[in-house]
Design an enzyme around this catalytic site. Sequence first.
Site, mmCIF file in Angstrom:
data_model
loop_
_atom_site.group_PDB
_atom_site.id
_atom_site.type_symbol
_atom_site.label_atom_id
_atom_site.label_comp_id
_atom_site.label_asym_id
_atom_site.label_seq_id
_atom_site.Cartn_x
_atom_site.Cartn_y
_atom_site.Cartn_z
ATOM 1 C CB CYS A 52 31.955 40.519 41.130
ATOM 2 S SG CYS A 52 31.034 39.175 40.625
HETATM 3 C C1 RB5 Z 1 33.808 43.326 36.010
HETATM 4 O O1 RB5 Z 1 33.397 44.159 35.262
HETATM 5 C C2 RB5 Z 1 32.788 42.107 36.056
HETATM 6 O O2 RB5 Z 1 32.991 41.353 34.959
HETATM 7 C C3 RB5 Z 1 32.741 41.587 37.283
HETATM 8 O O3 RB5 Z 1 32.631 42.174 38.319
HETATM 9 C C4 RB5 Z 1 31.947 40.370 37.632
HETATM 10 O O4 RB5 Z 1 30.613 40.719 37.303
HETATM 11 C C5 RB5 Z 1 32.333 38.997 36.894
HETATM 12 O O5 RB5 Z 1 31.363 37.990 37.262
#
Ligand code: RB5
Length: 150
Positions: free
Chosen positions: A66
């Site tokens: 993420c």
């Molecule tokens: C999404 O924008 C972001 O919050 C997600 O990808 C991640 O970093 C969450 O921990």
Amino acid sequence: MKIALGADHGGVNLKDRLVEFLASKGHEVADLGAYSLEPEDDYPDFAARVAGAVQNGQAERGILICGSGVGASVAANKVKGVRAAVCHDCFSAHQGVEDDDMNVLCLGARVIGEEAAKEVVERFVGARFSGAARHLRRLNKVRQMEKDSR
Ligand code: RB5
């Protein structure tokens, strides 16, 4: 090795590169999405897919990406039998497997670049749990915590 990968919008581009990279190294790769950049998608949906694949044995290891790696790891650790951690360095990536039997690696695509991520991933997939008595003892305590939690 059978490896499942997943990523939200924050990590989809790096995930695609890592899918290609691991396949080129001869691994059996399951790409569990996202399959396109969808700014409104949610990391728990991909964490559930990858963690589920590890839990049910369809994959031996999982890799989640993420933006930071944090949300993915928080979500993946809700799945019993999954031991996920954010690692952006090679030492943690291999020692997490050798000592802690980590089975899901989480990466933050807004934190680590593609080439460094490839090195971290290689150390993760190349590592094996040592099975040493002290590590088994600790792992069993973690498993007991999982059983005790409601
Ligand atoms: C999404 O924008 C972001 O919050 C997600 O990808 C991640 O970093 C969450 O921990």
